[in-house]
Design a protein around this motif. Structure first.
Motif, PDB file in Angstrom:
ATOM      1  N   ARG A  50      44.857  66.418  28.248  1.00 57.52           N
ATOM      2  CA  ARG A  50      43.923  67.163  29.015  1.00 57.52           C
ATOM      3  C   ARG A  50      44.795  68.521  29.587  1.00 57.52           C
ATOM      4  O   ARG A  50      44.498  69.484  29.679  1.00 57.52           O
ATOM      5  CB  ARG A  50      42.877  66.552  30.017  1.00 57.52           C
ATOM      6  N   ILE A  51      45.851  67.850  30.346  1.00 58.42           N
ATOM      7  CA  ILE A  51      46.822  68.850  31.326  1.00 58.42           C
ATOM      8  C   ILE A  51      47.434  69.960  30.554  1.00 58.42           C
ATOM      9  O   ILE A  51      47.505  71.188  30.853  1.00 58.42           O
ATOM     10  CB  ILE A  51      47.543  67.816  32.229  1.00 58.42           C
ATOM     11  N   VAL A  52      48.205  69.403  29.484  1.00 65.27           N
ATOM     12  CA  VAL A  52      48.867  70.191  28.702  1.00 65.27           C
ATOM     13  C   VAL A  52      48.109  71.634  28.183  1.00 65.27           C
ATOM     14  O   VAL A  52      48.787  72.770  28.401  1.00 65.27           O
ATOM     15  CB  VAL A  52      49.578  69.753  27.606  1.00 65.27           C
ATOM     16  N   PRO A  53      47.186  71.350  27.401  1.00 58.69           N
ATOM     17  CA  PRO A  53      46.253  72.697  26.933  1.00 58.69           C
ATOM     18  C   PRO A  53      45.825  73.459  28.274  1.00 58.69           C
ATOM     19  O   PRO A  53      45.812  74.646  28.115  1.00 58.69           O
ATOM     20  CB  PRO A  53      45.234  71.942  26.141  1.00 58.69           C
ATOM     21  N   TRP A  54      45.352  72.730  29.157  1.00 62.00           N
ATOM     22  CA  TRP A  54      44.892  73.653  30.356  1.00 62.00           C
ATOM     23  C   TRP A  54      45.958  74.360  31.082  1.00 62.00           C
ATOM     24  O   TRP A  54      45.585  75.313  31.577  1.00 62.00           O
ATOM     25  CB  TRP A  54      44.152  72.607  31.390  1.00 62.00           C
ATOM     26  N   MET A  55      47.080  73.827  31.026  1.00 64.36           N
ATOM     27  CA  MET A  55      47.996  74.534  31.878  1.00 64.36           C
ATOM     28  C   MET A  55      48.581  75.738  30.717  1.00 64.36           C
ATOM     29  O   MET A  55      48.849  77.029  31.369  1.00 64.36           O
ATOM     30  CB  MET A  55      49.527  73.630  31.856  1.00 64.36           C
ATOM     31  N   ARG A  56      48.584  75.588  29.580  1.00 64.78           N
ATOM     32  CA  ARG A  56      48.936  76.540  28.667  1.00 64.78           C
ATOM     33  C   ARG A  56      48.046  77.806  28.814  1.00 64.78           C
ATOM     34  O   ARG A  56      48.210  78.889  28.756  1.00 64.78           O
ATOM     35  CB  ARG A  56      49.180  76.185  27.318  1.00 64.78           C
ATOM     36  N   GLU A  57      46.790  77.413  29.040  1.00 64.83           N
ATOM     37  CA  GLU A  57      45.556  78.299  28.898  1.00 64.83           C
ATOM     38  C   GLU A  57      45.599  79.034  30.305  1.00 64.83           C
ATOM     39  O   GLU A  57      45.277  80.318  30.339  1.00 64.83           O
ATOM     40  CB  GLU A  57      44.306  78.005  28.523  1.00 64.83           C
ATOM     41  N   ASN A  58      45.964  78.464  31.435  1.00 67.39           N
ATOM     42  CA  ASN A  58      45.626  78.785  32.577  1.00 67.39           C
ATOM     43  C   ASN A  58      46.802  79.472  33.549  1.00 67.39           C
ATOM     44  O   ASN A  58      46.688  79.893  34.464  1.00 67.39           O
ATOM     45  CB  ASN A  58      44.595  77.996  33.622  1.00 67.39           C
ATOM     46  N   ARG A  59      48.021  78.833  32.931  1.00 68.78           N
ATOM     47  CA  ARG A  59      49.437  79.076  33.897  1.00 68.78           C
ATOM     48  C   ARG A  59      50.266  79.759  33.072  1.00 68.78           C
ATOM     49  O   ARG A  59      51.031  80.458  33.667  1.00 68.78           O
ATOM     50  CB  ARG A  59      49.744  77.559  34.502  1.00 68.78           C
ATOM     51  N   GLY A  60      50.364  79.292  31.817  1.00 63.22           N
ATOM     52  CA  GLY A  60      51.348  79.914  30.959  1.00 63.22           C
ATOM     53  C   GLY A  60      52.109  78.887  29.862  1.00 63.22           C
ATOM     54  O   GLY A  60      51.843  77.640  29.995  1.00 63.22           O
ATOM     55  N   ASP A  61      52.767  79.595  28.911  1.00 64.63           N
ATOM     56  CA  ASP A  61      52.936  78.764  27.893  1.00 64.63           C
ATOM     57  C   ASP A  61      54.345  77.954  28.174  1.00 64.63           C
ATOM     58  O   ASP A  61      55.352  78.641  28.975  1.00 64.63           O
ATOM     59  CB  ASP A  61      53.192  79.628  26.538  1.00 64.63           C
ATOM     60  N   PHE A  62      54.670  77.046  27.317  1.00 67.27           N
ATOM     61  CA  PHE A  62      55.805  76.010  27.465  1.00 67.27           C
ATOM     62  C   PHE A  62      56.093  75.379  26.029  1.00 67.27           C
ATOM     63  O   PHE A  62      55.080  75.145  25.454  1.00 67.27           O
ATOM     64  CB  PHE A  62      55.695  75.350  28.537  1.00 67.27           C
ATOM     65  N   THR A  63      57.297  74.818  25.844  1.00 67.91           N
ATOM     66  CA  THR A  63      57.280  73.905  24.623  1.00 67.91           C
ATOM     67  C   THR A  63      57.459  72.643  25.314  1.00 67.91           C
ATOM     68  O   THR A  63      57.317  72.122  26.399  1.00 67.91           O
ATOM     69  CB  THR A  63      58.975  74.249  24.267  1.00 67.91           C
ATOM     70  N   TYR A  64      56.802  71.820  24.487  1.00 70.14           N
ATOM     71  CA  TYR A  64      56.583  70.287  24.851  1.00 70.14           C
ATOM     72  C   TYR A  64      57.125  69.233  23.895  1.00 70.14           C
ATOM     73  O   TYR A  64      57.084  69.239  22.280  1.00 70.14           O
ATOM     74  CB  TYR A  64      55.073  70.181  24.710  1.00 70.14           C
ATOM     75  N   SER A  65      57.405  68.015  24.223  1.00 65.70           N
ATOM     76  CA  SER A  65      57.800  67.027  23.519  1.00 65.70           C
ATOM     77  C   SER A  65      57.503  65.767  24.004  1.00 65.70           C
ATOM     78  O   SER A  65      57.303  65.708  25.252  1.00 65.70           O
ATOM     79  CB  SER A  65      59.470  67.041  22.949  1.00 65.70           C
ATOM     80  N   GLU A  66      57.511  64.733  23.358  1.00 62.48           N
ATOM     81  CA  GLU A  66      57.336  63.422  24.067  1.00 62.48           C
ATOM     82  C   GLU A  66      57.859  62.189  23.209  1.00 62.48           C
ATOM     83  O   GLU A  66      58.293  62.437  22.142  1.00 62.48           O
ATOM     84  CB  GLU A  66      55.685  63.007  24.102  1.00 62.48           C
ATOM     85  N   SER A  67      58.082  61.180  24.060  1.00 62.80           N
ATOM     86  CA  SER A  67      58.648  60.061  23.432  1.00 62.80           C
ATOM     87  C   SER A  67      58.020  58.778  24.010  1.00 62.80           C
ATOM     88  O   SER A  67      57.294  58.853  24.868  1.00 62.80           O
ATOM     89  CB  SER A  67      60.083  60.172  23.715  1.00 62.80           C
ATOM     90  N   VAL A  68      58.215  57.727  23.418  1.00 63.48           N
ATOM     91  CA  VAL A  68      57.656  56.411  24.165  1.00 63.48           C
ATOM     92  C   VAL A  68      58.849  55.224  24.518  1.00 63.48           C
ATOM     93  O   VAL A  68      59.643  55.277  23.872  1.00 63.48           O
ATOM     94  CB  VAL A  68      56.833  55.626  22.862  1.00 63.48           C
ATOM     95  N   TYR A  69      58.372  54.681  25.678  1.00 66.25           N
ATOM     96  CA  TYR A  69      59.402  53.823  26.146  1.00 66.25           C
ATOM     97  C   TYR A  69      58.551  52.206  26.192  1.00 66.25           C
ATOM     98  O   TYR A  69      57.473  52.304  26.523  1.00 66.25           O
ATOM     99  CB  TYR A  69      59.647  53.804  27.532  1.00 66.25           C
ATOM    100  N   ARG A  70      59.283  51.531  25.329  1.00 67.76           N
ATOM    101  CA  ARG A  70      58.610  50.374  25.146  1.00 67.76           C
ATOM    102  C   ARG A  70      59.655  49.145  25.555  1.00 67.76           C
ATOM    103  O   ARG A  70      60.690  48.874  25.090  1.00 67.76           O
ATOM    104  CB  ARG A  70      58.283  49.901  23.649  1.00 67.76           C
TER     105      ARG A  70
END
Length: 200
Positions: A50-70
């Protein structure tokens, strides 16, 4: 480019809000913390969706990546160490050379037992991924702010999307803050609303 670790918690979302108000491009990396016997990672993942698209629409664009810790599949350590390892590895593998690595690190962190040791280990972990002298500086732009300051800085629509709870309770398709873990207790002490309900 600044690279920022964002979990979906109040501090790191405040960090992203702050950074996007500057002039330098931002790359966000989210580590899904699949810790044993908690729903923390799943709740944070849901918040970030929810936060990522909201931020892009209301605050400014940025690049994004993710990983998983197990646990058991990756080396452990403090949260800050794990996140630093994942982000350092991502930047190295993908040829991303940021001017700085930013973390939440709000004022309340300075009172945590062993916080300086944790930060030292995190810096060492980050530098493992770079030739000597090439690692970007690690900055804590919100280090003079407490949780109440960060809460008040953010728009209401955004701050209620965050989830800082370490042991969220799952039920009926939502994750609810437990009210008993350390971040929940700290928010209560700072008179910051700790109740959060994150849709799955």
């Amino acid at each position: 480019m600044i690279v920022a670790g964002v979990s979906g918690g109040l501090d790191s979302v405040g960090l992203l809000w702050y950074l996007l108000g500057g002039d330098e491009p931002v790359h966000v990396h989210h580590v899904s913390m699949r810790t044993v016997k908690t729903w923390r990672g799943q709740a944070e993942d849901a918040a970030m969706k929810r936060i990522v698209p909201w931020m892009r629409e209301n605050r400014g664009d940025f690049t994004y990546s993710e990983s998983v810790y197990r646990p058991g599949q990756d080396a452990g350590g403090y949260d800050v160490t794990i996140v630093s390892r994942h982000i350092g590895r991502y930047c190295k593998v993908n040829g991303l050379v940021p001017t700085a690595y930013c973390r939440g690190g709000a004022l309340h962190d300075t009172f945590l037992p062993g916080i300086e040791k944790r930060r030292k280990v995190a810096r060492q972990e980050w530098r493992r991924w770079w030739p000597k002298g090439k690692a970007p500086p690690i900055r804590f732009p919100l280090s003079q702010m407490g949780r109440a300051d960060i809460w008040n800085m953010l728009p209401e629509e955004l701050r209620v999307m965050t989830t800082s709870c370490r042991r969220p309770v799952v039920g009926e398709g939502v994750w609810t803050a437990c009210g008993e873990c350390q971040p929940c207790r700290e928010m209560k002490a700072d008179s910051v609303p700790w109740e959060r309900v994150v849709a799955a």
